[in-house]
Write a protein that holds these residues in place. Sequence first.
Motif, PDB file in Angstrom:
ATOM      1  N   LEU A   1      33.470  66.825  46.261  1.00  0.00           N
ATOM      2  CA  LEU A   1      34.633  66.975  46.443  1.00  0.00           C
ATOM      3  C   LEU A   1      35.181  67.617  47.812  1.00  0.00           C
ATOM      4  O   LEU A   1      36.288  68.058  48.116  1.00  0.00           O
ATOM      5  CB  LEU A   1      35.221  67.923  45.092  1.00  0.00           C
ATOM      6  N   ASP A   2      34.164  68.231  48.594  1.00  0.00           N
ATOM      7  CA  ASP A   2      34.265  68.858  49.583  1.00  0.00           C
ATOM      8  C   ASP A   2      35.186  70.044  49.685  1.00  0.00           C
ATOM      9  O   ASP A   2      35.987  70.171  50.289  1.00  0.00           O
ATOM     10  CB  ASP A   2      34.977  67.805  50.756  1.00  0.00           C
ATOM     11  N   LEU A   3      34.762  70.840  48.669  1.00  0.00           N
ATOM     12  CA  LEU A   3      35.580  72.139  48.437  1.00  0.00           C
ATOM     13  C   LEU A   3      35.470  73.065  49.755  1.00  0.00           C
ATOM     14  O   LEU A   3      36.432  73.862  49.799  1.00  0.00           O
ATOM     15  CB  LEU A   3      35.231  72.785  47.052  1.00  0.00           C
ATOM     16  N   LEU A   4      34.291  72.863  50.412  1.00  0.00           N
ATOM     17  CA  LEU A   4      34.045  73.812  51.414  1.00  0.00           C
ATOM     18  C   LEU A   4      34.023  73.425  52.515  1.00  0.00           C
ATOM     19  O   LEU A   4      34.156  74.163  53.605  1.00  0.00           O
ATOM     20  CB  LEU A   4      32.593  74.444  51.216  1.00  0.00           C
ATOM     21  N   SER A   5      34.533  72.144  52.863  1.00  0.00           N
ATOM     22  CA  SER A   5      35.079  71.563  54.388  1.00  0.00           C
ATOM     23  C   SER A   5      36.448  71.812  54.572  1.00  0.00           C
ATOM     24  O   SER A   5      37.368  71.740  53.416  1.00  0.00           O
ATOM     25  CB  SER A   5      34.698  70.111  54.419  1.00  0.00           C
ATOM     26  N   ASN A   6      36.892  71.960  55.703  1.00  0.00           N
ATOM     27  CA  ASN A   6      38.240  71.931  55.796  1.00  0.00           C
ATOM     28  C   ASN A   6      38.863  70.520  56.104  1.00  0.00           C
ATOM     29  O   ASN A   6      38.180  69.825  56.366  1.00  0.00           O
ATOM     30  CB  ASN A   6      38.489  73.116  56.874  1.00  0.00           C
ATOM     31  N   PHE A   7      40.224  70.711  55.828  1.00  0.00           N
ATOM     32  CA  PHE A   7      40.830  69.350  55.859  1.00  0.00           C
ATOM     33  C   PHE A   7      40.994  68.716  57.263  1.00  0.00           C
ATOM     34  O   PHE A   7      40.585  67.738  57.541  1.00  0.00           O
ATOM     35  CB  PHE A   7      42.305  69.498  55.516  1.00  0.00           C
ATOM     36  N   ARG A   8      41.200  69.496  58.489  1.00  0.00           N
ATOM     37  CA  ARG A   8      41.323  68.897  59.511  1.00  0.00           C
ATOM     38  C   ARG A   8      39.919  68.384  59.942  1.00  0.00           C
ATOM     39  O   ARG A   8      39.983  67.259  60.565  1.00  0.00           O
ATOM     40  CB  ARG A   8      41.458  70.047  60.725  1.00  0.00           C
ATOM     41  N   SER A   9      38.760  69.103  59.964  1.00  0.00           N
ATOM     42  CA  SER A   9      37.500  68.611  60.464  1.00  0.00           C
ATOM     43  C   SER A   9      37.079  67.201  59.633  1.00  0.00           C
ATOM     44  O   SER A   9      36.764  66.194  60.226  1.00  0.00           O
ATOM     45  CB  SER A   9      36.431  69.546  60.360  1.00  0.00           C
ATOM     46  N   TYR A  10      37.643  67.384  58.279  1.00  0.00           N
ATOM     47  CA  TYR A  10      37.234  66.183  57.358  1.00  0.00           C
ATOM     48  C   TYR A  10      38.181  64.798  57.995  1.00  0.00           C
ATOM     49  O   TYR A  10      37.408  63.701  58.053  1.00  0.00           O
ATOM     50  CB  TYR A  10      37.655  66.649  56.126  1.00  0.00           C
ATOM     51  N   VAL A  11      39.502  65.070  58.220  1.00  0.00           N
ATOM     52  CA  VAL A  11      40.119  64.110  58.724  1.00  0.00           C
ATOM     53  C   VAL A  11      39.357  63.460  59.954  1.00  0.00           C
ATOM     54  O   VAL A  11      39.524  62.383  60.133  1.00  0.00           O
ATOM     55  CB  VAL A  11      41.695  64.371  58.666  1.00  0.00           C
ATOM     56  N   ALA A  12      39.136  64.432  60.650  1.00  0.00           N
ATOM     57  CA  ALA A  12      38.722  64.014  62.192  1.00  0.00           C
ATOM     58  C   ALA A  12      37.357  63.095  62.153  1.00  0.00           C
ATOM     59  O   ALA A  12      36.984  62.445  63.215  1.00  0.00           O
ATOM     60  CB  ALA A  12      38.349  65.309  63.149  1.00  0.00           C
TER      61      ALA A  12
END
Length: 370
Positions: free
Chosen positions: A41-52
């Motif tokens: 679920l990637d609760l602890l990753s942030n949206f920006r780095s995830y999209v990148a």
Amino acid sequence: DRFMEAAKFKYEVGMRDFVNKPCHNWGEFLSPKIALSAFKLDLLSNFRSYVAKYFKDQRLRTLMEFPVIFLGASPKDIPALYSLMNYGGYALGTHYPKGGFFQLVLAMQQVAERQGVTFHFDHNVDTLKIEKNKITSLGINGVDYAFDLVVASADYHHIETLLTKELRNYDEDYWKSRTFAPSSLIYYLGMKSSIPNLTHHTLFFEHPLDDHIDCISGNTKWPHTPLFYICCPSKTDPHVAPAGSENLFLLMPLATAISDDDETREKYLIKMLERLEKHTGTKKLYEQITYKRSYCVSDFISDYNAYAGNAYGLANTLKQTAVWKPKIRNKKVHNLFYSGQLTVPGPGVPPSILSGKIVAKEAIDLYRKT
Ligand SMILES: Cc1cc2nc3c(=O)[nH]c(=O)nc-3n(C[C@H](O)[C@H](O)[C@H](O)COP(=O)(O)OP(=O)(O)OC[C@H]3O[C@@H](n4cnc5c(N)ncnc54)[C@H](O)[C@@H]3O)c2cc1C
């Protein structure tokens, strides 16, 4: 495809295991199934780095990040879990009810009436009468009406101001310490002729996302280079404007609690129309206006009692998610419940409707017990 597959997983798990919880405590989330999916679920990753991780082209990155602007914080502060919105909007699709979104409201009203609900429109709840930690009646337009149980779906902070301080779940300091999702500047326009090269939905994000977001949740002010959305429903629905003319809805996210005089609103209308002219290759759109109405922060306060003029509740940061959102039940007034965008599961039409469903179950359980 890999991004959308991962977003689909989040959407499906979120809809199945998360959004229907009353969120009284974290124990509700303790299950082997949820534990197994938690990592993905990637609760602890942030949206920006995830999209990148998935996109190299800056335009695609911004396209994916744009919906986050309505969540009220920078993509670097929003959990990657919310890529489920990309799946909802881009993969499941964006739909338009013929006649406009209000048709959905009318349809829901009909369903409710068939089930025995009576609606009283233009009735303002002014007072809550409480005896022995129970609401006994509501003062509505100056008349007292008795109730067994109350589900309050107006702005959470506003409802609490109708209670004495010791009966409130949260004090003023609590609300001041929250991060709010944006308010908005809205323009409703009637245009006397058709606008070429424009589709039903257009997002204007030619400028950096973070500059605008900082004006909403950081250094709050009117943005220098605003990002905004234009809906032109007359492109697909012939019933919303006379033939040969156009119906426009302009929406610009804006900080809450900001001054919004007519002159400033007008200045931003001109800015948005200039960008629309550039995009469509048209000129002098302002002169085409036959109907104009603006709606902004102070209108959300006066019409909806919205705290600081918020339009979308609390920002969806991790610290304001699930159990950390305002509670659906008053801790001291036993038959008072809260629903709507400021409680679980959160802002938006579907979550606000779901909060009603969650509260209904809690309320029925209480009613059966007493
Ligand atoms: C311009 C705009 C665009 C949006 N676009 C989207 C979108 O595309 N997708 C999406 O999912 N969400 C969208 N949203 C968000 C969504 O509309 C809200 O999250 C949702 O409607 C909130 O529902 P609610 O029931 O909590 O509050 P509301 O819909 O605000 O209902 C609360 C009601 O309580 C009434 N009330 C207040 N005080 C009192 C009182 N004292 N007595 C009686 N009644 C009272 C108010 O008049 C209001 O009718 C948008 C919001 C805005 C403003």
